[in-house]
Motif scaffolding. Sequence first.
Motif, PDB file in Angstrom:
ATOM      1  N   ASN A 155       0.824  -1.209   0.000  1.00 31.22           N
ATOM      2  CA  ASN A 155       0.000   0.000   0.000  1.00 31.22           C
ATOM      3  C   ASN A 155       0.858   1.260   0.000  1.00 31.22           C
ATOM      4  O   ASN A 155       0.563   2.235  -0.700  1.00 31.22           O
ATOM      5  CB  ASN A 155      -0.935   0.005   1.209  1.00 31.22           C
ATOM      6  N   VAL A 156       1.934   1.247   0.796  1.00 32.41           N
ATOM      7  CA  VAL A 156       2.813   2.418   0.856  1.00 32.41           C
ATOM      8  C   VAL A 156       3.524   2.626  -0.483  1.00 32.41           C
ATOM      9  O   VAL A 156       3.618   3.756  -0.989  1.00 32.41           O
ATOM     10  CB  VAL A 156       3.844   2.270   1.998  1.00 32.41           C
ATOM     11  N   LEU A 157       4.028   1.551  -1.064  1.00 32.96           N
ATOM     12  CA  LEU A 157       4.746   1.672  -2.333  1.00 32.96           C
ATOM     13  C   LEU A 157       3.813   2.078  -3.474  1.00 32.96           C
ATOM     14  O   LEU A 157       4.272   2.599  -4.499  1.00 32.96           O
ATOM     15  CB  LEU A 157       5.453   0.355  -2.659  1.00 32.96           C
ATOM     16  N   GLU A 158       2.509   1.869  -3.275  1.00 32.85           N
ATOM     17  CA  GLU A 158       1.533   2.296  -4.271  1.00 32.85           C
ATOM     18  C   GLU A 158       1.065   3.731  -4.044  1.00 32.85           C
ATOM     19  O   GLU A 158       0.250   4.252  -4.812  1.00 32.85           O
ATOM     20  CB  GLU A 158       0.330   1.353  -4.272  1.00 32.85           C
ATOM     21  N   GLY A 159       1.574   4.376  -2.980  1.00 28.24           N
ATOM     22  CA  GLY A 159       1.266   5.777  -2.771  1.00 28.24           C
ATOM     23  C   GLY A 159       0.496   6.125  -1.517  1.00 28.24           C
ATOM     24  O   GLY A 159       0.332   7.311  -1.199  1.00 28.24           O
ATOM     25  N   GLN A 160       0.012   5.119  -0.785  1.00 27.99           N
ATOM     26  CA  GLN A 160      -0.710   5.426   0.453  1.00 27.99           C
ATOM     27  C   GLN A 160       0.276   5.936   1.503  1.00 27.99           C
ATOM     28  O   GLN A 160       1.435   5.520   1.535  1.00 27.99           O
ATOM     29  CB  GLN A 160      -1.440   4.186   0.971  1.00 27.99           C
ATOM     30  N   SER A 161      -0.173   6.829   2.361  1.00 22.81           N
ATOM     31  CA  SER A 161       0.722   7.333   3.398  1.00 22.81           C
ATOM     32  C   SER A 161       1.041   6.222   4.398  1.00 22.81           C
ATOM     33  O   SER A 161       0.238   5.304   4.606  1.00 22.81           O
ATOM     34  CB  SER A 161       0.086   8.512   4.128  1.00 22.81           C
ATOM     35  N   ILE A 162       2.217   6.319   5.014  1.00 23.30           N
ATOM     36  CA  ILE A 162       2.616   5.318   6.003  1.00 23.30           C
ATOM     37  C   ILE A 162       1.621   5.279   7.148  1.00 23.30           C
ATOM     38  O   ILE A 162       1.221   4.202   7.618  1.00 23.30           O
ATOM     39  CB  ILE A 162       4.036   5.618   6.523  1.00 23.30           C
ATOM     40  N   THR A 163       1.167   6.446   7.592  1.00 23.71           N
ATOM     41  CA  THR A 163       0.233   6.509   8.717  1.00 23.71           C
ATOM     42  C   THR A 163      -1.070   5.785   8.393  1.00 23.71           C
ATOM     43  O   THR A 163      -1.587   4.989   9.196  1.00 23.71           O
ATOM     44  CB  THR A 163      -0.061   7.974   9.091  1.00 23.71           C
ATOM     45  N   GLU A 164      -1.615   6.036   7.211  1.00 25.87           N
ATOM     46  CA  GLU A 164      -2.868   5.388   6.812  1.00 25.87           C
ATOM     47  C   GLU A 164      -2.678   3.896   6.627  1.00 25.87           C
ATOM     48  O   GLU A 164      -3.541   3.090   7.010  1.00 25.87           O
ATOM     49  CB  GLU A 164      -3.393   6.019   5.516  1.00 25.87           C
ATOM     50  N   ALA A 165      -1.565   3.496   6.043  1.00 31.66           N
ATOM     51  CA  ALA A 165      -1.318   2.074   5.795  1.00 31.66           C
ATOM     52  C   ALA A 165      -1.173   1.316   7.109  1.00 31.66           C
ATOM     53  O   ALA A 165      -1.687   0.197   7.248  1.00 31.66           O
ATOM     54  CB  ALA A 165      -0.068   1.901   4.943  1.00 31.66           C
ATOM     55  N   ILE A 166      -0.486   1.899   8.077  1.00 30.79           N
ATOM     56  CA  ILE A 166      -0.352   1.249   9.382  1.00 30.79           C
ATOM     57  C   ILE A 166      -1.709   1.153  10.066  1.00 30.79           C
ATOM     58  O   ILE A 166      -2.040   0.117  10.657  1.00 30.79           O
ATOM     59  CB  ILE A 166       0.664   2.013  10.258  1.00 30.79           C
ATOM     60  N   ARG A 167      -2.489   2.214   9.996  1.00 33.16           N
ATOM     61  CA  ARG A 167      -3.808   2.187  10.618  1.00 33.16           C
ATOM     62  C   ARG A 167      -4.659   1.064  10.037  1.00 33.16           C
ATOM     63  O   ARG A 167      -5.351   0.338  10.763  1.00 33.16           O
ATOM     64  CB  ARG A 167      -4.510   3.534  10.419  1.00 33.16           C
ATOM     65  N   GLY A 168      -4.588   0.870   8.725  1.00 34.15           N
ATOM     66  CA  GLY A 168      -5.356  -0.204   8.101  1.00 34.15           C
ATOM     67  C   GLY A 168      -4.883  -1.570   8.541  1.00 34.15           C
ATOM     68  O   GLY A 168      -5.690  -2.471   8.807  1.00 34.15           O
TER      69      GLY A 168
END
Length: 283
Positions: free
Chosen positions: A213-226
């Motif tokens: 998700n992060v490498l596809e552009g999602q923020s680290i914060t949002e990806a961790i939350r998910g």
Amino acid sequence: MKVFHGIAELRAALKVLRQEGKSVGLVPTMGALHPGHLSLLSQSVAQNDVSVASIFVNPIQFNNPEDLEKYPRREEEDLEQLRLGGCDFVFMPTPEEMYRDKSSQLNMSFGHLEKVLEGAFRPGHFSGVGVVVSKLFNIVQPDRAYFGQKDLQQLAVIKKLTFDLNFPVEIVAVPIMRETNGLAMSSRNLRLTPQERDVAAQLYQSMEQLKANVLEGQSITEAIRGAVDRLKDLDNVELEYMEAVESDTMRQVTALDAGCDVSLCAAAYVSGVRIIDNLYLTS
């Protein structure tokens, strides 16, 4: 393969080999060996004339007495695996041999490294690791020492220890070995049933999805939350932490920067057994 229980005897045997110009590799373990440990030994055997493995369940790195008591011990099986793996010397000291003065315990401080992640949840743990590794370096005086990347924060601590104390030892980091379901190999996995291991593997699977998700552009914060939200839905899983950090300093990061190695680190209890894992996000 020779087994030593005393410091003096091991030192004497290694002194003879060192005088012959032989290089020495050290593989520190707490026993209950698995293929991950044997991959460390394999590298040592390939890169050194003599390989020394230690088996010592170090009491001063356990902040939980119950965890120390339940830590798996399989000495006969361990020795056979080391023999088959080409180990030359095995060092199996007692706590009394390693810590002769129980009334005064040496402590080490590693600054920021011992205040975050594992350090925050296991106070005193890295002091215990630092003391025992320093002792092993002093006793064995290896040219190279081998540590697994599964314990990424421990690896950072040992690199700092080696640098700050001027140990003439090359630290060799060996990649994580995983079970077929992705679970990082660990001695503590022996305490999990096959079904619980599949549950535990979802920690790694969540981290893989997080990385994607992060490498596809999602923020680290949002990806961790998910990822955290997904793990909350699992029975018998209690997440302690999941963070993105600089791989060498363990400082938290919230965005990818060019030239910075970033890792995902996580810890959780699965059916009461604590597991840790990490995954390089960028390197």
